[in-house]
Motif scaffolding. Structure first.
Motif, PDB file in Angstrom:
ATOM      1  N   PHE A   1       0.819  -1.213   0.000  1.00  0.00           N
ATOM      2  CA  PHE A   1       0.000   0.000   0.000  1.00  0.00           C
ATOM      3  C   PHE A   1       0.850   1.259   0.000  1.00  0.00           C
ATOM      4  O   PHE A   1       0.621   2.182  -0.785  1.00  0.00           O
ATOM      5  CB  PHE A   1      -0.929  -0.002   1.223  1.00  0.00           C
ATOM      6  N   TRP A   2       1.834   1.331   0.892  1.00  0.00           N
ATOM      7  CA  TRP A   2       2.617   2.552   1.033  1.00  0.00           C
ATOM      8  C   TRP A   2       3.379   2.890  -0.245  1.00  0.00           C
ATOM      9  O   TRP A   2       3.533   4.066  -0.597  1.00  0.00           O
ATOM     10  CB  TRP A   2       3.604   2.430   2.207  1.00  0.00           C
TER      11      TRP A   2
ATOM     12  N   SER B   1       2.442   2.032  -3.344  1.00  0.00           N
ATOM     13  CA  SER B   1       1.450   2.489  -4.322  1.00  0.00           C
ATOM     14  C   SER B   1       1.106   3.956  -4.104  1.00  0.00           C
ATOM     15  O   SER B   1       1.026   4.743  -5.058  1.00  0.00           O
ATOM     16  CB  SER B   1       0.183   1.627  -4.221  1.00  0.00           C
ATOM     17  N   GLU B   2       0.923   4.352  -2.834  1.00  0.00           N
ATOM     18  CA  GLU B   2       0.626   5.749  -2.527  1.00  0.00           C
ATOM     19  C   GLU B   2       1.817   6.657  -2.833  1.00  0.00           C
ATOM     20  O   GLU B   2       1.649   7.780  -3.307  1.00  0.00           O
ATOM     21  CB  GLU B   2       0.229   5.885  -1.054  1.00  0.00           C
TER      22      GLU B   2
ATOM     23  N   ARG C   1      -2.604   3.067  10.129  1.00  0.00           N
ATOM     24  CA  ARG C   1      -2.933   3.541   8.786  1.00  0.00           C
ATOM     25  C   ARG C   1      -4.433   3.520   8.545  1.00  0.00           C
ATOM     26  O   ARG C   1      -5.012   4.482   8.023  1.00  0.00           O
ATOM     27  CB  ARG C   1      -2.215   2.668   7.753  1.00  0.00           C
ATOM     28  N   ASP C   2      -5.089   2.438   8.937  1.00  0.00           N
ATOM     29  CA  ASP C   2      -6.535   2.322   8.721  1.00  0.00           C
ATOM     30  C   ASP C   2      -7.306   3.367   9.514  1.00  0.00           C
ATOM     31  O   ASP C   2      -8.337   3.880   9.053  1.00  0.00           O
ATOM     32  CB  ASP C   2      -7.018   0.920   9.089  1.00  0.00           C
TER      33      ASP C   2
END
Length: 592
Positions: free
Chosen positions: A252-253, A255-256, A307-308
């Motif tokens: 995720f990190w 991709s961001e 993060r969520d």
């Protein structure tokens, strides 16, 4: 979609056929742990050893300047503290770099080892953390390049003293000298990566920082800045960041971070293209990306539960209306407003436009509608005349003000296009120029009072301030002359806050002298503008022979009637040559 390889990839997906591993890696940037066979020249190893020697001598000084960048910018920069800290932590783990007395043979051996390890790929997986990724990137030239780039950013900060570039055991370096040294080392590390065919996310980060650093050191107008932007645009297209494909192995990190990198590249592209009056290199027509989430970088790389929780604070459009995250706001707005700027640039460079006024009106409406679609918290405004306005302008509001300036600059460009192409006087251009300059002064005054003189101040001055000050300087001279090629009555009948504009230009000229430092890339052009504004103010505040205003039908003056002033009376000439107003206008004023 249209590449030759895409045909094979789509066929393989439909037929459930596996492609060779190295081919898949080329398309998706899936990283393989195998070390590529790279032939390393002895001269290259020696160059690498010289880079390592710089680090071994001044590592603590370099870290100090990188920390200064983070402290002074309030961590508003895209490259926030975690990345810089992990970069230097990686370097500190390399044996020998902490010692000033390490011998040349050891550095040569270390350089050769780094060349060998720099070609090693990192295996991606969805659970790969930022810390694990950065640890795996140790002993690589791209990480060393990031360190030098961070040093250069810190050196580029405005300041009157060179104390931050001194050590106990060597003579003090000037800011400009250390900045150029940091940039040269950054480019050398990039060259090592290019020559070895290394292309990955960290290389894209390094290219992004190198582009920003080049503009800070050499100025936006220097061809090296445009060339660096070209390299950055090549990287983002080569890695597919403009049209990312789903990849289950990308965490995720990361991709961001890729979205943020793309936003930074896209924003930088529009800024430089606007400043130089050139076609953008990264066209929105060829991009299909999602906006980065309005999160702080520390939340992006945090544990899943942290993060969520941060993501839960976002609205359906990805905006955080509870906490203002300066890092992501600029990138998101740049990606939203960027297509408008691209259309304005296209209009300014296209001389085959039918019904130009209608097209300008259409783009003005498009710009206003796009700006109005942004969240209301981005529209907060401050009255520049309020005594406490500068004190109330927080760091977050400073970011919002810069975004508003960028929006207002669309209006500036469109009104200027009309004036330039139709050869007409434009009161709207004068009005928007005044609004822009007052916002620029408010932003500068805020930073001066808070003692936070950050590098973007020089950029704001150069990008927004110079052109708006140019229009207002030209308008003051035109009105002082009481003549205009088209209609001499305009100067008398159109309201114009002369005293307010004179005060604004006087303050702006003062900031040009005190804020923009000699080591900064745009210093020369800013000082030329300061000198010209001084001549303008001397002219309009001094009694000079002026022709009487007649009620008769206006006519164009001739050299015989007013030989010395004719050059400064043609407002449209200077609007046409606005890019060089500080040179053109001063040359004319010197005739008096």
């Amino acid at each position: 979609m249209t590449s030759h390889f895409a045909l094979f990839k789509e066929s393989a997906d439909n037929l459930a056929v596996s492609l060779p591993q190295d081919t898949q890696a080329t398309d998706q940037n899936v990283q393989d742990p195998v070390v590529s066979a790279v032939t390393i020249e002895i001269d290259e190893i020696r160059r690498g050893a010289r880079i390592l020697r710089l680090l071994s001598k001044d590592l603590s000084l370099f870290k100090q300047n990188a920390d200064i960048w983070l402290e002074k910018t309030g961590e508003c920069d895209f490259w926030s503290r975690p990345l810089v800290e992990f970069t230097f932590e990686s370097l500190e783990k390399i044996p020998g770099l902490q010692s000033c007395s390490v011998d040349d043979n050891s550095l040569f051996a270390l350089s050769r080892e780094i060349f060998q390890l720099s070609s090693r790929q990192v295996q991606l997986n969805p659970s790969l953390t930022f810390t694990q990724f950065m640890s795996s990137m140790s002993y690589r030239w791209e990480i060393i390049g990031l360190a030098f780039a961070s040093v250069g950013m810190g050196v580029a900060l405005p300041g009157d003293s060179d104390s931050t570039v001194q050590t106990d055991y060597r003579p003090a370096r000037s800011r400009k000298e250390l900045g150029e040294l940091a940039l040269s080392a950054t480019e050398t590390c990039l060259a090592f990566c290019n020559e070895a065919g290394v292309l990955n996310d960290v290389v894209s980060w390094l290219n992004s920082k190198r582009t920003t650093l080049t503009t800070l050191i050499y100025g936006d107008k220097d061809y090296r800045s445009w060339r660096a932007l070209g390299d950055l645009s090549t990287i983002v297209f080569s890695l597919g960041f403009n049209q990312p494909l789903p990849d289950p192995d990308t965490p995720f990190w990361l991709s961001e971070t890729r979205k943020r990198l793309m936003g930074h590249a896209f924003s930088t592209d529009k800024q430089l293209a606007t400043f130089l009056g050139r076609p953008p290199r990264i066209s929105w027509r060829f991009c299909n990306i999602s906006l980065p989430l309005d999160l702080e970088f520390k939340d992006i790389i945090a544990e899943p539960e942290v993060r969520d929780l941060a993501i839960s604070k976002l609205d359906s459009d990805g905006w955080n209306k509870i906490e203002n995250n300066k890092q992501a706001v600029w990138l998101r707005v740049s990606l939203i407003m960027g297509p408008v700027r691209e259309s304005v640039l296209e209009l300014s460079l296209n001389h085959q436009v039918e019904d130009l006024p209608a097209r300008v009106k259409e783009l003005l409406q498009q710009s206003e509608l796009t700006w109005a679609s942004l969240p209301s918290f981005l529209h907060r405004r401050h009255d520049p005349e309020a005594p406490s306005a500068a004190e109330l302008l927080t760091c977050e509001h400073s970011v919002y003000l810069q975004l508003h300036l960028d929006y207002m600059y669309n209006k500036f460009m469109l009104h200027r296009i009309l004036s330039k192409r139709l050869d007409i006087w434009s009161p709207d251009l004068v009005k928007v120029s005044q609004e822009i300059l007052e916002d620029v002064l408010l932003l500068i005054d805020t930073r001066v009072r808070s003692m936070k003189l950050t590098p973007e101040l020089s950029w704001v001055i150069s990008f927004f301030g110079l052109s708006s000050a140019g229009v207002l300087s030209i308008e003051l001279v035109r009105r002082a002359s009481h003549l205009n090629i088209d209609d001499s009555s305009v100067a008398v009948t159109t309201p114009f806050p002369r005293s307010r504009v004179i005060q604004a230009l006087s303050n702006f000229a003062s900031y040009l002298q005190t804020i923009v430092q000699p080591h900064e890339g745009n210093y020369d052009i800013c000082q030329q503008a300061r000198e010209t504004i001084g001549h303008v103010l001397d002219f309009v505040l001094t009694d000079v022979p002026k022709p009487e205003v007649s009620t008769a039908k206006p006519h164009s003056p001739t050299n015989a009637e007013f030989p010395d002033a004719i050059g400064i009376l043609d407002y449209n000439y200077y609007i046409t040559h606005l890019d060089n107003w500080q040179f053109e206008l001063q040359d004319t004023l010197q005739m008096f």
